[in-house]
Write a protein that holds these residues in place. Structure first.
Motif, PDB file in Angstrom:
ATOM      1  N   ALA A 182       9.437  -1.915  -2.918  1.00  0.00           N
ATOM      2  CA  ALA A 182       8.124  -1.698  -2.305  1.00  0.00           C
ATOM      3  C   ALA A 182       8.311  -1.065  -0.939  1.00  0.00           C
ATOM      4  N   GLU A 183       7.406  -0.184  -0.580  1.00  0.00           N
ATOM      5  CA  GLU A 183       7.514   0.540   0.686  1.00  0.00           C
ATOM      6  C   GLU A 183       6.432   0.149   1.675  1.00  0.00           C
ATOM      7  N   SER A 184       5.188   0.074   1.215  1.00  0.00           N
ATOM      8  CA  SER A 184       4.083  -0.169   2.142  1.00  0.00           C
ATOM      9  C   SER A 184       2.864  -0.654   1.373  1.00  0.00           C
ATOM     10  N   ILE A 185       1.918  -1.228   2.107  1.00  0.00           N
ATOM     11  CA  ILE A 185       0.621  -1.541   1.530  1.00  0.00           C
ATOM     12  C   ILE A 185      -0.444  -0.788   2.312  1.00  0.00           C
ATOM     13  N   ALA A 186      -1.514  -0.475   1.631  1.00  0.00           N
ATOM     14  CA  ALA A 186      -2.680   0.127   2.270  1.00  0.00           C
ATOM     15  C   ALA A 186      -3.828  -0.857   2.164  1.00  0.00           C
ATOM     16  N   VAL A 187      -4.530  -1.044   3.258  1.00  0.00           N
ATOM     17  CA  VAL A 187      -5.711  -1.900   3.259  1.00  0.00           C
ATOM     18  C   VAL A 187      -6.926  -0.978   3.307  1.00  0.00           C
ATOM     19  N   ILE A 188      -7.851  -1.178   2.372  1.00  0.00           N
ATOM     20  CA  ILE A 188      -8.922  -0.223   2.126  1.00  0.00           C
ATOM     21  C   ILE A 188     -10.276  -0.891   2.338  1.00  0.00           C
ATOM     22  N   LYS A 209      -5.906   1.923   6.096  1.00  0.00           N
ATOM     23  CA  LYS A 209      -4.755   1.979   6.985  1.00  0.00           C
ATOM     24  C   LYS A 209      -3.513   1.539   6.216  1.00  0.00           C
ATOM     25  N   ILE A 210      -2.400   2.197   6.503  1.00  0.00           N
ATOM     26  CA  ILE A 210      -1.139   1.910   5.825  1.00  0.00           C
ATOM     27  C   ILE A 210      -0.255   1.068   6.733  1.00  0.00           C
ATOM     28  N   PHE A 211       0.379   0.054   6.136  1.00  0.00           N
ATOM     29  CA  PHE A 211       1.268  -0.845   6.869  1.00  0.00           C
ATOM     30  C   PHE A 211       2.633  -0.859   6.191  1.00  0.00           C
ATOM     31  N   PRO A 212       3.697  -0.502   6.902  1.00  0.00           N
ATOM     32  CA  PRO A 212       5.037  -0.539   6.292  1.00  0.00           C
ATOM     33  C   PRO A 212       5.490  -1.976   6.045  1.00  0.00           C
ATOM     34  N   LEU A 213       6.296  -2.139   5.013  1.00  0.00           N
ATOM     35  CA  LEU A 213       6.831  -3.456   4.669  1.00  0.00           C
ATOM     36  C   LEU A 213       8.257  -3.595   5.183  1.00  0.00           C
ATOM     37  N   GLN A 214       8.613  -4.811   5.498  1.00  0.00           N
ATOM     38  CA  GLN A 214       9.974  -5.120   5.948  1.00  0.00           C
ATOM     39  C   GLN A 214      10.717  -5.828   4.822  1.00  0.00           C
ATOM     40  N   LYS A 215      11.868  -5.314   4.433  1.00  0.00           N
ATOM     41  CA  LYS A 215      12.652  -5.904   3.355  1.00  0.00           C
ATOM     42  C   LYS A 215      13.513  -7.035   3.888  1.00  0.00           C
ATOM     43  N   ILE A 216      13.336  -8.225   3.334  1.00  0.00           N
ATOM     44  CA  ILE A 216      14.138  -9.386   3.724  1.00  0.00           C
ATOM     45  C   ILE A 216      15.425  -9.431   2.904  1.00  0.00           C
ATOM     46  N   ASN A 217      15.276  -9.292   1.591  1.00  0.00           N
ATOM     47  CA  ASN A 217      16.407  -9.175   0.679  1.00  0.00           C
ATOM     48  C   ASN A 217      15.915  -8.401  -0.545  1.00  0.00           C
ATOM     49  N   ASP A 218      16.711  -8.334  -1.585  1.00  0.00           N
ATOM     50  CA  ASP A 218      16.348  -7.525  -2.747  1.00  0.00           C
ATOM     51  C   ASP A 218      15.067  -7.993  -3.425  1.00  0.00           C
ATOM     52  N   TYR A 274      -5.686  -7.500  11.023  1.00  0.00           N
ATOM     53  CA  TYR A 274      -7.008  -7.983  11.423  1.00  0.00           C
ATOM     54  C   TYR A 274      -8.053  -7.225  10.624  1.00  0.00           C
ATOM     55  N   ALA A 275      -8.815  -7.974   9.835  1.00  0.00           N
ATOM     56  CA  ALA A 275      -9.775  -7.339   8.939  1.00  0.00           C
ATOM     57  C   ALA A 275     -11.027  -8.187   8.821  1.00  0.00           C
ATOM     58  N   SER A 276     -12.136  -7.517   8.599  1.00  0.00           N
ATOM     59  CA  SER A 276     -13.401  -8.201   8.342  1.00  0.00           C
ATOM     60  C   SER A 276     -14.196  -7.382   7.346  1.00  0.00           C
ATOM     61  N   GLY A 277     -15.070  -8.064   6.606  1.00  0.00           N
ATOM     62  CA  GLY A 277     -15.856  -7.384   5.582  1.00  0.00           C
ATOM     63  C   GLY A 277     -15.155  -7.358   4.241  1.00  0.00           C
ATOM     64  N   ASN A 278     -15.649  -6.522   3.344  1.00  0.00           N
ATOM     65  CA  ASN A 278     -15.119  -6.429   1.986  1.00  0.00           C
ATOM     66  C   ASN A 278     -13.977  -5.424   1.949  1.00  0.00           C
ATOM     67  N   ILE A 279     -12.782  -5.882   1.640  1.00  0.00           N
ATOM     68  CA  ILE A 279     -11.607  -5.011   1.643  1.00  0.00           C
ATOM     69  C   ILE A 279     -10.822  -5.152   0.350  1.00  0.00           C
ATOM     70  N   GLY A 280      -9.975  -4.148   0.088  1.00  0.00           N
ATOM     71  CA  GLY A 280      -9.052  -4.182  -1.029  1.00  0.00           C
ATOM     72  C   GLY A 280      -7.661  -3.799  -0.556  1.00  0.00           C
ATOM     73  N   ILE A 281      -6.668  -4.077  -1.389  1.00  0.00           N
ATOM     74  CA  ILE A 281      -5.275  -3.770  -1.066  1.00  0.00           C
ATOM     75  C   ILE A 281      -4.729  -2.813  -2.117  1.00  0.00           C
ATOM     76  N   ALA A 282      -3.891  -1.880  -1.673  1.00  0.00           N
ATOM     77  CA  ALA A 282      -3.129  -1.023  -2.580  1.00  0.00           C
ATOM     78  C   ALA A 282      -1.662  -1.113  -2.178  1.00  0.00           C
ATOM     79  N   ILE A 283      -0.776  -0.884  -3.129  1.00  0.00           N
ATOM     80  CA  ILE A 283       0.657  -1.034  -2.878  1.00  0.00           C
ATOM     81  C   ILE A 283       1.406   0.206  -3.337  1.00  0.00           C
ATOM     82  N   LYS A 284       2.340   0.655  -2.502  1.00  0.00           N
ATOM     83  CA  LYS A 284       3.230   1.750  -2.873  1.00  0.00           C
ATOM     84  C   LYS A 284       4.541   1.128  -3.339  1.00  0.00           C
ATOM     85  N   THR A 285       4.838   1.268  -4.604  1.00  0.00           N
ATOM     86  CA  THR A 285       5.983   0.582  -5.191  1.00  0.00           C
ATOM     87  C   THR A 285       6.544   1.417  -6.333  1.00  0.00           C
TER      88      THR A 285
END
Length: 508
Positions: free
Chosen positions: A179-185, A200-209, A219-230
């Protein structure tokens, strides 16, 4: 005891029926694409088997059955064989170079009979029976392809494509997805993400495999969704692949689940309700939506109880867990935290004198400021700069000289939460015609109009729209050093707009 033995025997027999297909090509088991991957305007409905840039590999019957249909075309699947299997499924072999001599003779006769190259011909069961392992054709590159390979499908008794990996055609694999990043929509015009009403896109930090985290709290308010780049990796394979399944829990509650086992032909046009077309169009790559959509609730691989986003309306911390699996069962877990609140905003004033700037925060709370210098052009280079604490929340920054004459200011509160960055420069008198480029960014919930300056102005700006003879003014918000953006407009708001202009507030 007899009942137990019969039960075990029945299970074993059922298991071997669905797990006893042969690999369809007499070649090394390598693939270039899997079931469910994205293609322009549709889903990939099979697996692409690698033939290493060559034609002529032997294609074999994966099980007993008969050739039920043949097609030839200069487009699409090219030369294709449909093999009706004894279990009710159909195996499809596409982009063949040629068939067996017996089938080639039939095809040549059909071309002559129809008077054209493109044919789609059904065959009686008794005409071309085959046994498992029989040669049925040769791999090629006919039809709409970019290079030689075998496109291979399994279709169920209703003619719908199913994942071939369900039938022992999967490959040994010990590598987990990545996984590389998530987008909050934002999913409505009132949704705010880190201070802005745009995705907005947020990079992910890899802890291990197998573990990833989002380094920053969102920080978010209202109706939102998440997308993932993987993407997925498969042991011994040389390509990146689409993933098999995604699950999302929020505060330990089910939000979304999908698993690419089956695709209906009628759902091809709905791919961009399940994948983010807007992020791909902006050059960010391929993202999977992890929320249901009113137009994709009939997709057979999405759990029918999946939710269309979630609403943040209470000032609490939310814990999101995203599980991503490949077909072999390898898994990664992604953890992210959301706060149902807005980012802290600190009021302050700036006073420039020569190459110095005095910054005074108008806030009772003690803040921790961060000052950087950057250039007024399109560059991400930031130089941390020293400053003097003058007391009473007042700070002095010196040596603000070209080309690094733009001051970036942000601050953290006592809880360690950082504000958005703001940009300032010494007021200039030589701005006559500021040049830049308008962009309209289309999202499902609306349209954002942005203006990207060629050089940083440091000025507040308004968007002027001429519509049906009237002028309408909208304040713009600087969401990066060079970009000013509007709020969300409904498409109807922009109907009959004949002119867009930017007006700047004078610095004097």
């Amino acid at each position: 005891m007899i009942n137990k033995i019969c039960f075990i025997t029945t299970l074993f027999f059922s298991f071997t029926l669905s797990q006893d297909y042969l690999w369809p090509v007499k070649a090394k088991k390598e693939i270039t694409a899997v079931f469910g991957e994205e293609r322009p305007g549709r889903y990939h409905t099979g697996v692409d088997v690698r033939t290493f840039g060559e034609i002529g590999y032997h294609l074999v019957a994966i099980d007993d059955g008969y050739i039920s249909r043949i097609r030839t075309s200069s487009k699409g699947y090219g030369k294709t064989i449909y093999l009706q299997l004894h279990d009710g499924n159909t195996a499809v072999y596409a982009h063949l170079d040629h068939f067996t001599p017996k089938v080639d003779n039939l095809v040549n006769a059909l071309h002559e009979n129809y008077g054209r190259y493109t044919i789609d011909h059904k065959i009686d069961p008794e005409d071309y029976p085959v046994k498992k392992g029989d040669l049925i054709g040769y791999s090629g590159d006919t039809g709409g392809v970019s290079g030689p390979h075998l496109h291979f499908e399994i279709r169920d008794g209703y003619g719908q494509p199913v994942n071939p990996f369900e039938y022992s055609l999967d490959l040994p694999d010990e590598l987990p997805p990545e996984a590389e990043s998530i987008a909050v929509i934002p999913l409505d015009k009132n949704a705010i993400i880190d201070g802005f009403s745009k995705q907005k896109i947020f990079p992910l930090q890899k802890i291990n495999d197998n573990e990833y985290v989002l380094a920053d709290t969102i920080y978010a308010s209202g109706n939102i969704g998440i997308a993932i780049k993987t993407l997925d990796k498969i042991s011994g394979q040389h390509f990146n692949f689409g993933i098999y399944s995604i699950n999302l829990l929020l505060d330990a509650q089910f939000i979304y689940s999908m698993q690419y086992n089956k695709i209906d032909w009628g759902n091809a046009s709905k791919i961009y309700t399940e994948r983010s077309y807007s992020l791909a169009r902006e050059g960010y790559g391929k993202y999977y939506h992890i929320f249901s959509h009113h137009d994709n609730q009939s997709l057979p691989f999405i759990n029918s109880k999946s939710r269309s986003g979630f609403i943040f309306d209470q000032k609490v911390v939310h814990d999101a867990i995203i599980d991503i699996h490949d077909f072999a069962g390898n898994k990664i877990e992604i953890r992210a935290y959301f706060v149902s609140d807005t980012l802290p905003k600190f009021e302050y004033s700036t006073t420039f004198l020569d190459n110095k700037c005095t910054i005074t925060f108008n806030h009772e709370e003690k803040v921790r400021p961060y000052f950087y210098l950057t250039e007024p052009i399109s560059t991400d280079m930031l130089i941390p700069t020293e400053y003097y604490d003058m007391g009473n929340n007042t700070y002095l920054v010196e040596n603000i000289n070209p080309p690094f004459n733009v001051l970036q200011i942000s601050a953290k509160n006592n809880s360690g939460v950082s504000s958005l960055a703001n940009f300032h420069m010494k007021p200039r008198q030589d701005f006559e015609n500021i040049e830049g480029e308008f962009k309209l960014k289309h999202y499902e919930q609306g349209i954002i109009i942005s203006f990207k300056e060629n050089i940083f102005s440091g000025l507040n700006a308004f968007l002027s729209m001429k519509k049906e003879g009237y002028l309408y003014s909208h304040k713009l918000k600087r969401d990066s050093k060079l970009t000013l953006s509007s709020g969300l407009f409904a498409p109807s708001d922009l109907e009959n707009v004949t002119e867009l202009k930017i007006y700047y507030e004078s610095s004097t």
